[in-house]
Design a protein around this motif. Structure first.
Motif, PDB file in Angstrom:
ATOM      1  N   ASP A 237      65.001  54.533  98.625  1.00  0.00           N
ATOM      2  CA  ASP A 237      63.548  54.383  98.741  1.00  0.00           C
ATOM      3  C   ASP A 237      62.810  54.928  97.526  1.00  0.00           C
ATOM      4  O   ASP A 237      61.641  54.591  97.313  1.00  0.00           O
ATOM      5  CB  ASP A 237      63.031  55.103  99.986  1.00  0.00           C
ATOM      6  CG  ASP A 237      63.524  54.491 101.276  1.00  0.00           C
ATOM      7  OD1 ASP A 237      63.452  53.255 101.399  1.00  0.00           O
ATOM      8  OD2 ASP A 237      63.999  55.235 102.156  1.00  0.00           O
ATOM      9  N   PHE A 238      63.458  55.779  96.746  1.00  0.00           N
ATOM     10  CA  PHE A 238      62.744  56.523  95.701  1.00  0.00           C
ATOM     11  C   PHE A 238      63.345  56.412  94.305  1.00  0.00           C
ATOM     12  O   PHE A 238      62.687  56.751  93.326  1.00  0.00           O
ATOM     13  CB  PHE A 238      62.665  58.001  96.096  1.00  0.00           C
ATOM     14  CG  PHE A 238      62.042  58.223  97.445  1.00  0.00           C
ATOM     15  CD1 PHE A 238      60.687  57.996  97.639  1.00  0.00           C
ATOM     16  CD2 PHE A 238      62.802  58.604  98.527  1.00  0.00           C
ATOM     17  CE1 PHE A 238      60.107  58.172  98.877  1.00  0.00           C
ATOM     18  CE2 PHE A 238      62.231  58.785  99.779  1.00  0.00           C
ATOM     19  CZ  PHE A 238      60.876  58.563  99.955  1.00  0.00           C
ATOM     20  N   ALA A 239      64.581  55.947  94.195  1.00  0.00           N
ATOM     21  CA  ALA A 239      65.248  55.973  92.889  1.00  0.00           C
ATOM     22  C   ALA A 239      64.558  55.080  91.860  1.00  0.00           C
ATOM     23  O   ALA A 239      64.319  55.486  90.719  1.00  0.00           O
ATOM     24  CB  ALA A 239      66.717  55.586  93.047  1.00  0.00           C
ATOM     25  N   ALA A 240      64.250  53.839  92.244  1.00  0.00           N
ATOM     26  CA  ALA A 240      63.642  52.908  91.285  1.00  0.00           C
ATOM     27  C   ALA A 240      62.244  53.357  90.877  1.00  0.00           C
ATOM     28  O   ALA A 240      61.893  53.351  89.688  1.00  0.00           O
ATOM     29  CB  ALA A 240      63.592  51.502  91.879  1.00  0.00           C
ATOM     30  N   THR A 241      61.438  53.742  91.856  1.00  0.00           N
ATOM     31  CA  THR A 241      60.068  54.152  91.533  1.00  0.00           C
ATOM     32  C   THR A 241      60.051  55.443  90.724  1.00  0.00           C
ATOM     33  O   THR A 241      59.179  55.644  89.881  1.00  0.00           O
ATOM     34  CB  THR A 241      59.230  54.306  92.809  1.00  0.00           C
ATOM     35  OG1 THR A 241      59.941  55.115  93.751  1.00  0.00           O
ATOM     36  CG2 THR A 241      58.946  52.956  93.428  1.00  0.00           C
ATOM     37  N   ALA A 242      61.025  56.331  90.956  1.00  0.00           N
ATOM     38  CA  ALA A 242      61.084  57.569  90.170  1.00  0.00           C
ATOM     39  C   ALA A 242      61.269  57.254  88.691  1.00  0.00           C
ATOM     40  O   ALA A 242      60.644  57.885  87.827  1.00  0.00           O
ATOM     41  CB  ALA A 242      62.218  58.458  90.671  1.00  0.00           C
ATOM     42  N   CYS A 243      62.106  56.279  88.386  1.00  0.00           N
ATOM     43  CA  CYS A 243      62.314  55.888  86.987  1.00  0.00           C
ATOM     44  C   CYS A 243      61.011  55.380  86.380  1.00  0.00           C
ATOM     45  O   CYS A 243      60.652  55.732  85.251  1.00  0.00           O
ATOM     46  CB  CYS A 243      63.401  54.816  86.907  1.00  0.00           C
ATOM     47  SG  CYS A 243      63.819  54.322  85.226  1.00  0.00           S
ATOM     48  N   ILE A 244      60.286  54.561  87.120  1.00  0.00           N
ATOM     49  CA  ILE A 244      59.022  54.007  86.631  1.00  0.00           C
ATOM     50  C   ILE A 244      57.999  55.117  86.408  1.00  0.00           C
ATOM     51  O   ILE A 244      57.321  55.170  85.367  1.00  0.00           O
ATOM     52  CB  ILE A 244      58.496  52.943  87.607  1.00  0.00           C
ATOM     53  CG1 ILE A 244      59.465  51.746  87.638  1.00  0.00           C
ATOM     54  CG2 ILE A 244      57.092  52.485  87.223  1.00  0.00           C
ATOM     55  CD1 ILE A 244      59.191  50.757  88.753  1.00  0.00           C
ATOM     56  N   PHE A 245      57.878  56.025  87.374  1.00  0.00           N
ATOM     57  CA  PHE A 245      56.962  57.148  87.227  1.00  0.00           C
ATOM     58  C   PHE A 245      57.334  57.997  86.009  1.00  0.00           C
ATOM     59  O   PHE A 245      56.464  58.430  85.239  1.00  0.00           O
ATOM     60  CB  PHE A 245      56.971  58.010  88.493  1.00  0.00           C
ATOM     61  CG  PHE A 245      55.951  57.608  89.522  1.00  0.00           C
ATOM     62  CD1 PHE A 245      54.886  58.431  89.822  1.00  0.00           C
ATOM     63  CD2 PHE A 245      56.065  56.406  90.200  1.00  0.00           C
ATOM     64  CE1 PHE A 245      53.947  58.078  90.781  1.00  0.00           C
ATOM     65  CE2 PHE A 245      55.133  56.036  91.160  1.00  0.00           C
ATOM     66  CZ  PHE A 245      54.071  56.868  91.443  1.00  0.00           C
ATOM     67  N   ASN A 246      58.626  58.274  85.854  1.00  0.00           N
ATOM     68  CA  ASN A 246      59.065  59.101  84.727  1.00  0.00           C
ATOM     69  C   ASN A 246      58.650  58.494  83.394  1.00  0.00           C
ATOM     70  O   ASN A 246      58.191  59.202  82.485  1.00  0.00           O
ATOM     71  CB  ASN A 246      60.585  59.260  84.763  1.00  0.00           C
ATOM     72  CG  ASN A 246      61.063  60.155  85.889  1.00  0.00           C
ATOM     73  OD1 ASN A 246      60.263  60.826  86.546  1.00  0.00           O
ATOM     74  ND2 ASN A 246      62.358  60.151  86.137  1.00  0.00           N
ATOM     75  N   GLU A 247      58.794  57.189  83.260  1.00  0.00           N
ATOM     76  CA  GLU A 247      58.454  56.534  82.002  1.00  0.00           C
ATOM     77  C   GLU A 247      56.949  56.526  81.748  1.00  0.00           C
ATOM     78  O   GLU A 247      56.512  56.437  80.595  1.00  0.00           O
ATOM     79  CB  GLU A 247      59.009  55.112  81.985  1.00  0.00           C
ATOM     80  CG  GLU A 247      60.510  55.052  81.800  1.00  0.00           C
ATOM     81  CD  GLU A 247      60.969  55.743  80.518  1.00  0.00           C
ATOM     82  OE1 GLU A 247      60.565  55.298  79.429  1.00  0.00           O
ATOM     83  OE2 GLU A 247      61.714  56.738  80.615  1.00  0.00           O
ATOM     84  N   LEU A 248      56.161  56.633  82.804  1.00  0.00           N
ATOM     85  CA  LEU A 248      54.703  56.679  82.651  1.00  0.00           C
ATOM     86  C   LEU A 248      54.175  58.108  82.567  1.00  0.00           C
ATOM     87  O   LEU A 248      52.974  58.314  82.380  1.00  0.00           O
ATOM     88  CB  LEU A 248      54.038  55.948  83.829  1.00  0.00           C
ATOM     89  CG  LEU A 248      54.231  54.429  83.850  1.00  0.00           C
ATOM     90  CD1 LEU A 248      53.697  53.845  85.155  1.00  0.00           C
ATOM     91  CD2 LEU A 248      53.531  53.775  82.663  1.00  0.00           C
TER      92      LEU A 248
END
Length: 293
Positions: A237-248
């Motif tokens: 539930d969180f792995a993909a969005t965590a990557c996106i947040f990290n890059e932003l």
């Protein structure tokens, strides 16, 4: 095995292809009646609902990604399959939610999405891909390469200045929380100090789009509190969005601010530390200090 930047970019393209194909399949069923089943999961209805479409979407994703398992020596963790623990043996693993927000899908309302991530054995998200079948919006990120929306560099406005509305993206069960009213009142007071006069509440989506919408409709946030019982969402539930947040450069962490435990050794659930996604660090700090206990 160490994945080079070129390898990560190649794998991200596979993940994008898989997510879009799964999204197309989900869209085919979005107006049809589908059989809804319950599975053993956490204590919320959203975590227990599963349909034939979840399984078909997963199969569609695996048709694209399976060759990469041997080519790049990857492990696999998916919502609709048994955890074979290979994620503790390989250096990297695919972490897949073929359709997050299944409850919204069964109600024929927006809020469901495909989520695919590549995570290291240490729990660091290296690739994150999210596809929303309703809007056809594609969000993705590769560590060190930035974030993208519909194949264009994505730079959402995450500052708080000159913003009049804030959106709290939450689970459907949160309004039943013991300290809900006290929390909302406290949040409204803090927002007023930031000259944000309107608090909007959104509770129709699954965890993946709750996080994405916190960015795409910034300012906003989404969180799950730590709790002693299993639940709180799962790794996928969180792995993909965590990557996106990290890059932003946006906060995506455990509720206490420590790094997300995205390869938890004793469970796939995130209840032990909770999660907190916010479009801005100031918002994350406010949420942590509000009366929630």
């Amino acid at each position: 095995m160490h994945l080079t930047t070129n390898a990560l970019l190649a794998l991200s393209q596979l993940a994008i292809e898989a997510a879009k194909k799964a999204g197309a399949l989900i869209s085919e069923y979005s107006t049809k009646d589908v059989e809804v089943k319950n599975k053993e999961a956490a204590d919320s209805l959203a975590a227990q609902v599963v349909t034939e479409v979840d399984v078909k979407a997963q199969n569609t994703i695996l048709e694209v990604l399976s060759p990469s398992l041997s080519e790049y020596d990857l492990a696999l963790l998916t919502e609709e399959s048994v955890d074979d623990k290979s994620r503790f043996k390989k250096d990297y693993f695919w972490c897949i939610d073929p359709m997050d927000g299944t409850l919204a899908f069964t109600e024929k309302t927006p809020g469901y999405a495909v989520s695919i991530a590549l995570v290291s054995k240490t729990g660091e998200p290296l690739i994150g891909v999210v596809f929303d079948p309703v809007t056809q919006n594609l969000y993705y990120a590769v560590k060190g390469q930035g974030a993208f929306k519909n194949h264009k560099n994505w730079h959402p406005d995450l500052e708080l200045e000159n913003k009049s509305t804030f959106t709290l993206h939450m689970d459907r069960t949160f309004p039943k929380y013991e300290h809900y009213d006290e929390f909302i009142n406290g949040l409204e007071d803090k927002l007023q100090e930031l000259k944000i006069n309107e608090l909007q509440l959104q509770k129709q989506a699954g965890g993946v789009l709750n996080a994405i919408w916190s960015l795409d409709q910034a300012p906003g946030c989404y969180f799950k509190l730590p709790k002693p019982t299993p639940g709180g969402g799962s790794l996928w539930d969180f792995a993909a969005t965590a990557c996106i947040f990290n890059e932003l450069g946006a906060p995506a962490s455990s509720f206490d601010g420590t790094a997300l435990d995205l390869n938890r050794s004793d469970s796939t659930f995130m209840n032990h530390r909770g999660v907190l996604y916010a479009s801005n660090p100031i918002i994350a700090n406010i949420i942590r200090k509000l009366p929630l206990w």
